[in-house]
Design an enzyme around this catalytic site. Structure first.
Site, PDB file in Angstrom:
ATOM      1  N   ASP A 311      -3.881  -7.300   6.277  1.00  0.00           N
ATOM      2  CA  ASP A 311      -2.585  -6.875   6.496  1.00  0.00           C
ATOM      3  C   ASP A 311      -2.799  -5.926   7.973  1.00  0.00           C
ATOM      4  O   ASP A 311      -4.003  -5.742   8.502  1.00  0.00           O
ATOM      5  CB  ASP A 311      -1.965  -6.046   5.631  1.00  0.00           C
ATOM      6  CG  ASP A 311      -0.449  -6.019   5.657  1.00  0.00           C
ATOM      7  OD1 ASP A 311       0.092  -5.847   6.725  1.00  0.00           O
ATOM      8  OD2 ASP A 311       0.408  -5.476   4.614  1.00  0.00           O
ATOM      9  N   GLU A 517       8.635  -0.240   3.762  1.00  0.00           N
ATOM     10  CA  GLU A 517       7.397   0.206   3.355  1.00  0.00           C
ATOM     11  C   GLU A 517       7.357   1.736   2.854  1.00  0.00           C
ATOM     12  O   GLU A 517       8.448   2.084   1.966  1.00  0.00           O
ATOM     13  CB  GLU A 517       6.425  -0.205   4.487  1.00  0.00           C
ATOM     14  CG  GLU A 517       6.237  -1.440   4.597  1.00  0.00           C
ATOM     15  CD  GLU A 517       4.956  -1.681   5.622  1.00  0.00           C
ATOM     16  OE1 GLU A 517       4.015  -1.191   5.355  1.00  0.00           O
ATOM     17  OE2 GLU A 517       5.127  -2.849   6.377  1.00  0.00           O
TER      18      GLU A 517
END
Length: 630
Positions: A311, A517
């Site tokens: 990521d 997020e």
């Protein structure tokens, strides 16, 4: 002179012929021949590559630091656009194509001419791009229970992504969100792993249907109208304690395999090209450093043959604080089995670190060769070597009428009717189109940005109506009612306004502001102010339907008695007309909750099958109505 010149000419011709033969032999490169078997091409190219060229393939850098010279000089294997990273504000598809091709030209000018692959977060349509079709977020798509619809959405998304020259998407997210307090819960199709498994049908939509007897785990992409997909975030990202983003998932090995792993089996069976590793930990072990789950399980046991990608700055976060010991992070991440590192900015530091570790035998060359072989496999399979440059033949696919109609259908099927009438004998929905005067209220009624949510144009999303092209719920209502019906919009009316206007009924649209997020992590899960006040001011005095525009279940029990009808619209995207289609009965409600709707946050986490399951609206719940269109 004349006599001796004949053999000299003959020798010259003979030498020239020999040179031409050897030159043509040197020019035949197996790796450039699409007729050669896949593994032959990979091995042929790999043996020609220097360490510098191999490590370059393992690097993914952000568009902002990418130039054609950087691509050429560092042999960079991949570029990405992070959330909101665009060639220019409201850039056209032609501008995107030009950007991608410019960078690709740098890659093609290298000694071996290995094309780069460009990645982007197309998580609900091509959501970074102006005028793209924005589909409902996954939380809504899970409520459709319609795998065929997901496949169509994948196909449409692939065309819109390819319209901009991009070949790789960081989607789908196959997280199983077990706690709605998690800020990424809207990226998850369901709390139930079986629902998530069925939704992996988006993968053949994105990549194409596998043809022939493909070996298990080998990636598949059906040509230049399809994209490489990415199953993420491996593994257990949706199970963190208290839903805290990037936190620790505490669960047994059997629990991990039964809840969070199953959709990866389906993704691999469907030929998914890449898998992205999760920021989170499993029982205290960072996934980005977990050799057992990345190499032993994913690569060896599940026989995944595509590449594993980190990521964004994922290896940096192996340490706390992030980047505290970058050399260790490089060693731990690459040794765990991560093949491509989303650096994304300081790529020379990563390259220098990894080069040093390989030359000093800290990381074996066999690990580098495994990583590069996997990256090359995806590039060969998808035809990047044969078609490295994009053209403008697909630009009309971006935001096409056909794709917007598909998104509108997805909105209709994603809506979940939670309440219809204060008693079963007095349903409010479907609403009559022809009446004297109606009120539309609420912060989310005329706000395209709120409707789309996070991961839209920018990472965190935007408010307002100028971010992209679409239809707000208010405008959809106006386009649906009878021309004689007066539609009054007041975002947050006081009770006197409501009482004095003799409205036939009201549509109140409230919810959460956009987030992504960690910024979306929430311990209280409340409707954003002034939503509760709007509900009270309106629904206390006239019949009302409340439409919730949220990325997850939120607290509604305190207002439920005031509300006549309640609709979970999730984050529907640009095609708000789908909401009006269903409110006014052109289509019936059919969505079913893919998440448990709690009574109180004190109950969380609470998922279907739990011993003490006491939901306000249980998993699978959803009232239905019939179409009145015909």
């Amino acid at each position: 002179m004349g006599r001796s010149s004949i053999p000299i000419v003959g020798i010259t011709i003979l030498l020239l012929c020999c040179c031409l033969v050897s030159f043509s032999e040197a020019e035949y490169l197996k790796y450039k021949d699409p007729k050669q078997p896949l593994n032959v091409r990979i091995k042929d190219l790999l043996k020609r590559m220097t360490l510098e060229e191999k490590i370059g393939q393992m690097v993914q850098i952000e568009r902002a630091v990418a130039t054609s010279d950087v691509m050429k000089n560092y042999f960079i294997g991949s570029v990405l656009s992070g959330g909101g990273s665009v060639p220019a504000p409201k850039a056209s598809p032609e501008a995107w194509v030009q950007l991608v091709n410019q960078l690709q030209s740098g890659s093609l000018s290298t000694r071996l001419g290995i094309p780069m692959i460009y990645g982007i977060d197309a998580v609900h349509g091509h959501n970074n791009v102006y005028k793209a079709t924005i589909f409902p977020h996954n939380v809504g798509l899970g409520a459709t229970r319609d795998p065929l619809l997901l496949k169509k959405i994948g196909d449409a998304t692939a065309l819109e992504v390819r319209a901009t020259g991009i070949q790789y998407v960081f989607a789908p997210c196959i997280a199983v969100c077990r706690d709605p307090r998690w800020g990424r819960c809207y990226e998850s199709y369901s709390e139930d792993p079986q629902v998530v498994r069925t939704m992996t049908e988006i993968i053949p939509g994105l990549q194409g249907d596998i043809v022939g007897n493909k070996l298990k785990g080998v990636p598949f992409v059906a040509g230049k109208n399809k994209v490489a997909a990415c199953a993420k975030h491996y593994v257990g990202d949706g199970g963190t304690s208290k839903g805290i983003n990037e936190n620790n998932t505490v669960i047994s090995y059997n629990g991990l395999l039964s809840i969070h792993m199953p959709a990866y089996l389906d993704a691999i069976a469907k030929g998914v090209s890449t898998v992205m590793v999760s920021y989170s930990s499993w029982n205290g072990k960072k996934m980005h450093a977990n050799h057992f789950l990345v190499t032993d399980y994913l690569k060896n046991k599940l026989k995944f043959k595509g590449f594993v990608i980190s990521d964004w700055m994922g290896i940096d976060r192996i340490t706390s604080p992030p980047g505290a010991n970058y050399s260790y992070s490089v060693q731990a991440g690459v040794s765990a089995g991560i093949d491509m590192i989303m650096v994304p900015y300081n790529f020379t530091i990563f390259i220098d670190d990894l080069t040093y570790q390989v030359k000093n035998k800290i990381i074996p060359m066999s690990r580098i060769d495994d990583a590069v072989s996997r990256i090359l496999r995806v590039k060969f399979v998808m035809g990047l070597f044969e078609n490295p440059l994009a053209d403008q033949s697909l630009v009309n696919q971006l935001g096409s009428k056909e794709h917007r109609e598909l998104a509108r259908e997805a909105v209709r099927k994603s809506l979940v009717l939670l309440k219809n009438g204060k008693s079963a004998e007095t349903p409010l929905l479907p609403l009559p189109k022809k009446t004297a005067k109606i009120l539309v209220a609420g912060s989310h009624a005329d706000n395209l940005g709120y409707q789309c949510g996070g991961w839209t144009i920018t990472w965190q999303g935007l408010g307002g109506n100028d971010l992209t092209v679409g239809t707000t719920i208010l405008n959809a209502v106006k386009q649906t009612v009878d021309p004689a019906t007066e539609v009054v919009f007041n975002e947050n009316p006081d009770s006197n306004f409501v009482k004095s206007n003799k409205f036939s009924y009201a549509i109140v649209v409230v919810g959460e502001p956009p987030y992504a997020e960690t910024y979306g992590d929430s311990l209280n899960l409340t409707i954003a102010e002034p939503g509760p006040i709007t509900i009270t001011n309106v629904c206390s005095y006239i019949r009302c339907v409340v439409v919730l525009v949220t990325g997850r279940p939120v607290v509604v029990q305190p207002y439920l008695s005031k509300i006549d009808a309640l609709v979970a619209a999730w984050l529907p995207g640009t095609e708000g007309q789908g909401v009006a289609d269903t409110l006014f009965g052109d289509y019936g409600f059919s969505g079913k909750l893919a998440r448990t709707w709690f009574k109180s946050v004190d109950q969380l986490p609470m998922n279907v099958g739990d011993k003490h399951y006491d939901a306000l609206f249980p998993f699978g719940f959803g009232l239905t109505t019939n179409s009145t269109k015909y």
